[in-house]
Design a protein around this motif. Structure first.
Motif, mmCIF file in Angstrom:
data_model
loop_
_atom_site.group_PDB
_atom_site.id
_atom_site.type_symbol
_atom_site.label_atom_id
_atom_site.label_comp_id
_atom_site.label_asym_id
_atom_site.label_seq_id
_atom_site.Cartn_x
_atom_site.Cartn_y
_atom_site.Cartn_z
ATOM 1 N N ARG A 70 12.801 -2.674 3.705
ATOM 2 C CA ARG A 70 11.474 -2.820 4.296
ATOM 3 C C ARG A 70 10.447 -3.121 3.209
ATOM 4 N NH1 ARG A 70 11.530 2.628 7.841
ATOM 5 N NH2 ARG A 70 12.372 3.336 5.821
ATOM 6 N N GLY A 71 9.711 -4.218 3.390
ATOM 7 C CA GLY A 71 8.669 -4.601 2.450
ATOM 8 C C GLY A 71 9.134 -5.513 1.334
ATOM 9 N N TRP A 72 10.446 -5.784 1.196
ATOM 10 C CA TRP A 72 10.934 -6.707 0.157
ATOM 11 C C TRP A 72 10.447 -8.113 0.484
ATOM 12 C CZ3 TRP A 72 14.603 -6.250 -4.050
ATOM 13 C CH2 TRP A 72 14.917 -4.925 -4.383
ATOM 14 N N ILE A 73 9.927 -8.822 -0.504
ATOM 15 C CA ILE A 73 9.329 -10.148 -0.311
ATOM 16 C C ILE A 73 10.348 -11.220 -0.686
ATOM 17 C CG2 ILE A 73 7.567 -11.741 -1.182
ATOM 18 C CD1 ILE A 73 5.674 -9.380 -1.407
ATOM 19 N N ARG A 104 8.226 -11.450 4.216
ATOM 20 C CA ARG A 104 8.847 -10.213 3.747
ATOM 21 C C ARG A 104 9.578 -9.557 4.908
ATOM 22 N NH1 ARG A 104 3.731 -5.983 2.934
ATOM 23 N NH2 ARG A 104 3.308 -5.591 5.163
ATOM 24 N N SER A 132 8.567 -3.850 8.519
ATOM 25 C CA SER A 132 8.737 -2.398 8.488
ATOM 26 C C SER A 132 9.401 -1.975 9.785
ATOM 27 C CB SER A 132 7.382 -1.709 8.314
ATOM 28 O OG SER A 132 7.553 -0.306 8.276
ATOM 29 N N GLU A 176 7.814 -10.535 8.458
ATOM 30 C CA GLU A 176 6.358 -10.667 8.489
ATOM 31 C C GLU A 176 5.982 -11.773 7.513
ATOM 32 O OE1 GLU A 176 5.324 -5.941 9.309
ATOM 33 O OE2 GLU A 176 5.167 -6.771 7.292
ATOM 34 N N ALA A 224 -0.359 -6.696 -1.050
ATOM 35 C CA ALA A 224 0.356 -5.634 -0.328
ATOM 36 C C ALA A 224 -0.035 -5.606 1.137
ATOM 37 C CB ALA A 224 0.076 -4.274 -0.975
ATOM 38 N N THR A 225 -1.149 -6.254 1.490
ATOM 39 C CA THR A 225 -1.630 -6.254 2.872
ATOM 40 C C THR A 225 -1.881 -7.696 3.312
ATOM 41 O OG1 THR A 225 -3.933 -6.044 2.142
ATOM 42 C CG2 THR A 225 -2.711 -3.989 2.576
ATOM 43 N N PRO A 242 9.152 -4.266 -3.285
ATOM 44 C CA PRO A 242 7.805 -3.755 -2.987
ATOM 45 C C PRO A 242 7.310 -2.762 -4.038
ATOM 46 C CG PRO A 242 9.427 -2.773 -1.516
ATOM 47 C CD PRO A 242 10.129 -3.860 -2.253
ATOM 48 N N LEU A 256 5.147 -5.777 -7.352
ATOM 49 C CA LEU A 256 4.792 -7.064 -6.761
ATOM 50 C C LEU A 256 4.363 -8.088 -7.803
ATOM 51 C CD1 LEU A 256 2.776 -5.801 -3.644
ATOM 52 C CD2 LEU A 256 5.183 -6.464 -3.757
#
Length: 729
Positions: A74-77, A99, A102, A152, A170-171, A196, A199
């Motif tokens: 989760r969150g890996w780009i 990415r 979540s 996402e 991050a957002t 994550p 970054l």
């Protein structure tokens, strides 16, 4: 007895089994290594054989232990070159990034799993497996399009030109991925995986082609990416000698290991940890009783686990699949007039039998009650009467006189229960003869029979009881009738014309609706039928009819394929009418050597009016039709010189236009750097909307090349410039 076993013997069995597992795993667990940190590595990157049939294949890398066997992604780009491997223009930097969402789907992805992500805007045909974003078939291969909701996307960062020290946000991510954030440049680009937890740098990166900062890549191959597939041949993902620049599609292996050595590496990560033993127990208990397991008295169906651990920490799990049965009752009834055999036992009197069935695990499940009813005869008396003329047949016996008989019926079970009394009445037949005469003109129908000549026939009447009693001799006399005719019988006239109808054949003639004598002159406004009734001297009548058809003849003239043609085009003039007709004349006469044909074929030379005259075949009604065929000198001015793709519904697309129908064979558009921004073969059939790679193209002059084919067989090619105009607030 079943429940007693679960509470005692079952407990002893489980305790012995658990002790054995703890003892056998103790020594092994002492030597288990500590869990290694999970990694997400690039295993294969493909440009596809043509177009944008691109995909990337990742492998979740890690060493399984008793307490660690999966990675949280989760969150890996994931991204193409973001500026780290070359920050300027022409370095393949696609706007945005994607990415892993979540989502619980990514919270524990087993080590050794393959994750295949592909461009669903132009799918690669080498990907033959169905989408499986959750590994529903448990083959440790996740297959999903880049647009999946399990990703996402960030739509504005990074953007070209970028920086070699770029840091991911991050957002600002929104639901759903998009391959446009990952698209690969043929000349040079990269694929980057970023954790994550940091970054600001790549966790694993692969680059190729003309990248200016290629030294920053973990793996770099100078070979450009057109129709190429880059893949890891073994397990050395950071060793450039282990990477191969192959040809697509011949060497593509999406969703599979790339080589035997690569497969050995991946399969080794899927192997379970030695020392772990899992056991499943399936058992049941009837409702209202309990099952003893793991120091608990269980009364509810479900899955229950008992975990046994060695010193090394490898858990061995016992899973109890407990089923709670609810006994059901089932009643049935067997009736008979005598002894009943049930389950091998005879029963000669009414009784109830109780039987208990069991489930496959030994639990009582169905209580069966059978009601056996032995019924005796219960006689019922019924009466009936049968009548007939001369005789009555009952049960294949012929009775000629009135009599009384008795009969016995039975119930379905075979018990005598109904006694029937039958009263048979035979009525005598008393015949009589009478004579009668009937008269008719031309023919008579008597008793559904048609008589058209004089004859004598017999008819039978019946009494009240339905018995033959009277025979009638009938004299049928058929009188002749004069035949009436109208001249002409049927005819056709033109509108507002008259016709004279003359009737003959009988001494007295009467026109229906008119007071005229034998002759009648009519001028109908529409097709009309006229009737005349003739009366013979014997009073017989005959009717004749004549239909006068009013031919309101309308001639039409049309041109095929169209009234607008090109110079030297072949076109056809076609006549049609609402009644059968003959063509009399074509104008101008010098153009038409054949004056009486229904269609003329011509070669277009100039705009001209054509006229034709025809008359209907039946009434000779004439009509004239005319048509003007325009000849276009230059129908091939195809391309507008500018368009404004601003979403106002006007000139939002650039596409060829013509006054004649055509089909597009080729239509491509290039920017001033020679990059192809639109291709009709693969793009929107409405034309170019001014977007390039999903973003609005700059206001500028663009070059196009066009080939179209017209309906007359003429092929036209054009090339030139068009201007994309934008209006900014």
């Amino acid at each position: 007895m079943t429940n007693s076993f679960h509470r005692t013997t079952g407990k002893k069995y489980l305790q012995k089994w658990a002790f054995a597992i703890r003892f056998s795993l103790l020594a092994f667990a002492l030597f288990l290594p500590a869990a290694l940190y999970a990694q997400l590595r690039i295993n294969e990157v493909s440009q596809g054989a043509s177009g944008s049939k691109e995909y990337v294949e990742l492998v979740v890398v890690g060493t399984r232990t008793c307490s660690d066997s999966c990675a949280d992604l989760r969150g890996w780009i994931i991204d193409d070159n973001n500026g780290w491997l070359g920050a300027g223009s022409g370095q393949g930097i696609a706007t945005g990034c994607s990415r892993f969402a979540s989502d619980a789907n990514w919270s524990c992805v087993p080590y050794g799993s393959i994750i295949l992500i592909y461009n669903d805007g132009d799918p690669n045909p080498a990907i033959t497996q169905p989408d499986d974003p959750t590994d529903s078939d448990h083959d440790h291969v996740y297959i999903l399009p880049a647009s999946s909701a399990y990703f996402e996307r960030h739509t504005s960062s990074p953007v070209s030109p970028s920086m070699v020290n770029y840091v991911y946000p991050a957002t600002g991510f929104i639901n759903g991925g998009d391959w446009s954030t990952l698209s690969l440049n043929n000349n040079g680009d990269a694929f980057i995986v970023t954790s994550p937890s940091d970054l600001s740098q790549a966790y694993h990166s692969f680059g190729y082609g003309n990248l200016t900062n290629f030294a920053a890549a973990d793996i770099f191959l100078a070979t450009s990416g057109s129709a190429k597939v880059y893949y890891l041949a073994d397990d050395q993902y950071n060793n450039v000698a282990s990477w191969v620049a192959g040809s697509a599609p011949a060497e593509e292996t999406p969703g599979l290991p790339n080589t035997p050595a690569n497969a050995t590496w991946i399969n080794a990560m899927l192997a379970p940890v030695n020392g772990t033993v899992n056991t499943d127990i399936y058992d049941c208990v009837t409702n209202g009783h309990s099952y003893f397991f793991n120091d608990q008295n269980l009364t509810v169906a479900g899955l229950y686990k008992d975990t046994l651990a060695t010193v090394a920490g490898c858990d061995s799990i016992i899973t109890l699949h407990l089923n709670v049965t609810f006994p059901a009752s089932h009643d049935s009834t067997i009736t008979s007039c005598s002894t009943v055999i049930y389950m091998g036992n005879p029963y000669s009197s009414t009784t109830d039998i109780h039987d208990t069935l069991h489930s496959y695990q030994g639990c009582d499940s169905i209580y069966n009650t059978v009601h056996i009813v032995i019924g005796g005869a219960n006689p019922v008396m019924v009466s009936d009467t049968l009548t007939g003329c001369g005789h009555v047949t009952y049960n294949s016996v012929d009775y000629t006189t009135t009599t009384f008989i008795g009969d016995t019926l039975q119930t379905v079970a075979g018990c005598d229960s109904v006694f029937q009394s039958i009263y048979i009445i035979v009525y005598p037949v008393q015949a009589a003869n009478i004579s009668d005469t009937v008269t008719g003109c031309r023919g008579l129908v008597i008793n559904d029979h048609v008589y058209d000549t004089t004859t004598i026939t017999s008819d039978t009447l019946f009494s009240v009881h339905g018995c033959d009693s009277v025979y009638r001799n009938l004299a049928v006399i058929i009188l002749p009738a004069d035949t009436v005719t109208i001249t002409p019988a049927d005819t056709a006239i033109c509108p507002r014309n008259s016709v004279k109808l003359k009737a003959s054949g009988a001494p007295q003639l009467t026109w229906l609706g008119f007071t005229a004598p034998d002759s009648l002159t009519v001028t109908p406004g529409s097709t009309t039928t006229y009737y005349i009734v003739g009366t013979s001297l014997n009073g017989c009548t005959d009717t004749a009819a004549a239909t006068v058809t009013v031919e309101d003849f309308v001639l039409t003239l049309s041109a095929s394929p169209d009234t607008l043609v090109l110079t030297d085009d072949v076109f056809t003039l076609i006549t049609s009418g609402n009644f059968p007709y003959d063509v009399l004349l074509w104008y101008p006469q010098y153009i038409f050597p054949r004056q009486h044909v229904y269609a003329q074929q011509l070669v277009a030379d100039e705009t001209r009016k054509y006229t034709v005259i025809a008359q209907s075949q039946a009434a000779g009604c004439k009509d004239t039709a005319a048509i003007t065929v325009r000849v276009s000198e230059d129908p091939y001015s195809l391309m507008p010189n500018a368009f404004t793709p601003n979403g106002d519904g006007l000139n939002d697309y650039i596409f060829p236009v013509s006054t004649k129908p055509f089909t597009v064979e080729k239509f491509i558009i290039f920017n001033r750097w020679g990059n192809q921004v639109y291709d009709y073969a693969t793009g929107d059939k409405k034309g170019w909307d001014g977007n390039y790679k999903g973003v609005p193209a700059a206001q500028a002059v663009y070059a196009y090349y066009l080939i179209v084919n017209f309906a007359n067989g003429k092929s036209v090619s054009r090339k030139g410039n068009i201007t994309l105009l934008r209006s900014w607030q």
